[in-house]
Design a protein around this motif. Structure first.
Motif, PDB file in Angstrom:
ATOM      1  N   MET A  19     116.373  49.335  53.107  1.00  0.00           N
ATOM      2  CA  MET A  19     115.384  49.120  52.065  1.00  0.00           C
ATOM      3  C   MET A  19     115.381  47.664  51.629  1.00  0.00           C
ATOM      4  O   MET A  19     114.335  47.054  51.445  1.00  0.00           O
ATOM      5  N   ALA A  20     116.577  47.080  51.505  1.00  0.00           N
ATOM      6  CA  ALA A  20     116.667  45.670  51.133  1.00  0.00           C
ATOM      7  C   ALA A  20     116.083  44.793  52.232  1.00  0.00           C
ATOM      8  O   ALA A  20     115.403  43.813  51.976  1.00  0.00           O
ATOM      9  N   HIS A  21     116.350  45.196  53.481  1.00  0.00           N
ATOM     10  CA  HIS A  21     115.846  44.440  54.632  1.00  0.00           C
ATOM     11  C   HIS A  21     114.320  44.432  54.629  1.00  0.00           C
ATOM     12  O   HIS A  21     113.682  43.412  54.794  1.00  0.00           O
ATOM     13  N   ALA A  22     113.715  45.612  54.392  1.00  0.00           N
ATOM     14  CA  ALA A  22     112.266  45.717  54.362  1.00  0.00           C
ATOM     15  C   ALA A  22     111.694  44.929  53.183  1.00  0.00           C
ATOM     16  O   ALA A  22     110.650  44.291  53.300  1.00  0.00           O
ATOM     17  N   ALA A  23     112.375  44.979  52.039  1.00  0.00           N
ATOM     18  CA  ALA A  23     111.905  44.245  50.866  1.00  0.00           C
ATOM     19  C   ALA A  23     111.901  42.751  51.140  1.00  0.00           C
ATOM     20  O   ALA A  23     111.014  42.031  50.693  1.00  0.00           O
ATOM     21  N   ASP A  24     112.888  42.246  51.861  1.00  0.00           N
ATOM     22  CA  ASP A  24     112.921  40.835  52.215  1.00  0.00           C
ATOM     23  C   ASP A  24     111.701  40.470  53.063  1.00  0.00           C
ATOM     24  O   ASP A  24     111.095  39.425  52.879  1.00  0.00           O
ATOM     25  N   GLY A  25     111.361  41.349  54.013  1.00  0.00           N
ATOM     26  CA  GLY A  25     110.203  41.101  54.855  1.00  0.00           C
ATOM     27  C   GLY A  25     108.923  41.050  54.050  1.00  0.00           C
ATOM     28  O   GLY A  25     108.058  40.198  54.280  1.00  0.00           O
ATOM     29  N   GLN A  26     108.806  41.945  53.097  1.00  0.00           N
ATOM     30  CA  GLN A  26     107.616  41.949  52.246  1.00  0.00           C
ATOM     31  C   GLN A  26     107.541  40.667  51.421  1.00  0.00           C
ATOM     32  O   GLN A  26     106.455  40.084  51.238  1.00  0.00           O
ATOM     33  N   LYS A  27     108.680  40.209  50.929  1.00  0.00           N
ATOM     34  CA  LYS A  27     108.703  38.983  50.134  1.00  0.00           C
ATOM     35  C   LYS A  27     108.288  37.777  50.969  1.00  0.00           C
ATOM     36  O   LYS A  27     107.539  36.913  50.511  1.00  0.00           O
ATOM     37  N   ILE A  28     108.762  37.720  52.205  1.00  0.00           N
ATOM     38  CA  ILE A  28     108.380  36.612  53.090  1.00  0.00           C
ATOM     39  C   ILE A  28     106.875  36.663  53.352  1.00  0.00           C
ATOM     40  O   ILE A  28     106.190  35.639  53.343  1.00  0.00           O
ATOM     41  N   PRO A  36     110.742  26.124  51.690  1.00  0.00           N
ATOM     42  CA  PRO A  36     109.347  25.999  51.245  1.00  0.00           C
ATOM     43  C   PRO A  36     108.349  25.799  52.388  1.00  0.00           C
ATOM     44  O   PRO A  36     107.168  26.130  52.239  1.00  0.00           O
ATOM     45  N   ALA A  37     108.820  25.297  53.510  1.00  0.00           N
ATOM     46  CA  ALA A  37     107.925  25.104  54.651  1.00  0.00           C
ATOM     47  C   ALA A  37     107.518  26.421  55.301  1.00  0.00           C
ATOM     48  O   ALA A  37     106.541  26.469  56.055  1.00  0.00           O
ATOM     49  N   ALA A  38     108.265  27.477  55.016  1.00  0.00           N
ATOM     50  CA  ALA A  38     107.939  28.812  55.548  1.00  0.00           C
ATOM     51  C   ALA A  38     106.962  29.475  54.594  1.00  0.00           C
ATOM     52  O   ALA A  38     107.332  30.249  53.717  1.00  0.00           O
ATOM     53  N   MET A  39     105.696  29.159  54.766  1.00  0.00           N
ATOM     54  CA  MET A  39     104.666  29.638  53.843  1.00  0.00           C
ATOM     55  C   MET A  39     104.424  31.136  53.983  1.00  0.00           C
ATOM     56  O   MET A  39     104.714  31.735  55.013  1.00  0.00           O
ATOM     57  N   ALA A  40     103.859  31.726  52.939  1.00  0.00           N
ATOM     58  CA  ALA A  40     103.553  33.154  52.942  1.00  0.00           C
ATOM     59  C   ALA A  40     102.534  33.476  54.031  1.00  0.00           C
ATOM     60  O   ALA A  40     101.542  32.767  54.204  1.00  0.00           O
ATOM     61  N   CYS A  41     102.772  34.572  54.747  1.00  0.00           N
ATOM     62  CA  CYS A  41     101.893  34.961  55.859  1.00  0.00           C
ATOM     63  C   CYS A  41     100.502  35.344  55.382  1.00  0.00           C
ATOM     64  O   CYS A  41      99.502  35.105  56.067  1.00  0.00           O
ATOM     65  N   LEU A  42     100.424  35.967  54.213  1.00  0.00           N
ATOM     66  CA  LEU A  42      99.142  36.504  53.761  1.00  0.00           C
ATOM     67  C   LEU A  42      98.113  35.415  53.503  1.00  0.00           C
ATOM     68  O   LEU A  42      96.904  35.684  53.485  1.00  0.00           O
ATOM     69  N   ALA A  91     111.028  26.886  60.105  1.00  0.00           N
ATOM     70  CA  ALA A  91     111.570  26.949  58.748  1.00  0.00           C
ATOM     71  C   ALA A  91     112.139  28.327  58.411  1.00  0.00           C
ATOM     72  O   ALA A  91     112.860  28.473  57.418  1.00  0.00           O
ATOM     73  N   LEU A  92     111.838  29.329  59.217  1.00  0.00           N
ATOM     74  CA  LEU A  92     112.377  30.669  58.986  1.00  0.00           C
ATOM     75  C   LEU A  92     113.758  30.806  59.627  1.00  0.00           C
ATOM     76  O   LEU A  92     114.002  30.274  60.705  1.00  0.00           O
TER      77      LEU A  92
END
Length: 216
Positions: A19-28, A36-42, A91-92
């Motif tokens: 669950m924590a792993h999935a939450a991290d993915g959602q946050k990214i 900061p160079a790893a911008m949000a995908c959306l 950056a990821l």
């Protein structure tokens, strides 16, 4: 703490990890990575991960995690080039790539086309898409990418519904060498055997949301 308590706590942590792993993915996806160079995908791929066709940004939602992870690693190594994605992927962290790939794979994608595999092709573009041109060592696109171009496994991503400009850019990338991360260099050979007009026509063929093969 008793041994039983340790077991209970340990089990709870193990169960909570995915669950924590999935939450991290959602946050990214929604906010970006720790760098900061790893911008949000959306920002480019839309809040639902289904891309922004007008800008040529492809759908990521529902694509296999292994495919998405490989593309990010390939941008890091330079076997796939794109001025926005290269620095973002670099950056990821490895864990962030794994997390966001898993999250994107879990997002609802477009339904696969309901099609039949055989069809009499009435025009050159349909023939190329369905059956290829073996005199030039070009297999039919759907022979690898599945009925209607809906995608097959981790190595053959969906073509159906992706923006025409994106598909055209990928074919031209294999032609000019800016992309070389396909299995066994298959797409390099296919793309180089295609004409400029065929590249444009095939991209538009699969970008059409209607199934490129006849429905039963």
């Amino acid at each position: 703490m008793t041994p039983l308590s340790r077991v209970v706590i340990g089990s709870a942590l193990i169960l909570a990890w995915p669950m924590a792993h999935a939450a991290d993915g959602q946050k990214i996806f929604t906010q970006g990575g720790s760098n900061p160079a790893a911008m949000a995908c959306l920002g480019c791929h839309g809040p639902d991960g289904k891309g922004i066709a007008a800008a040529g940004f492809p759908r990521l939602a529902g694509l296999p995690a292994g495919y998405l992870s490989k593309q990010l690693h390939d941008w890091r190594t330079g076997s796939r080039k794109q001025p926005v994605m290269e620095p973002l992927a670099k950056a990821l962290t490895d864990d962030e790539i794994k997390a966001v790939s898993s999250y994107l794979a879990s997002m609802p994608g477009d339904p696969a086309p309901t099609v039949r595999r055989q069809q009499i092709a009435s025009d050159p573009t349909t023939r190329l898409a369905l059956y290829g041109d073996w005199s030039r060592q070009i297999p039919g696109c759907v022979q690898c990418h599945g009925p209607g171009g809906s995608g097959v496994g981790e190595h053959f991503p969906p073509l159906a519904g992706q923006p025409a400009s994106y598909l055209e850019a990928q074919l031209n990338g294999w032609r000019d060498g800016s992309r070389s991360n396909d299995p066994n260099q298959l797409m390099v050979g296919v793309a180089k055997a295609m004409t400029d007009d065929e590249v444009v026509a095939i991209a538009e063929f699969f970008a059409n949301p209607a199934s490129p093969e006849v429905k039963p």
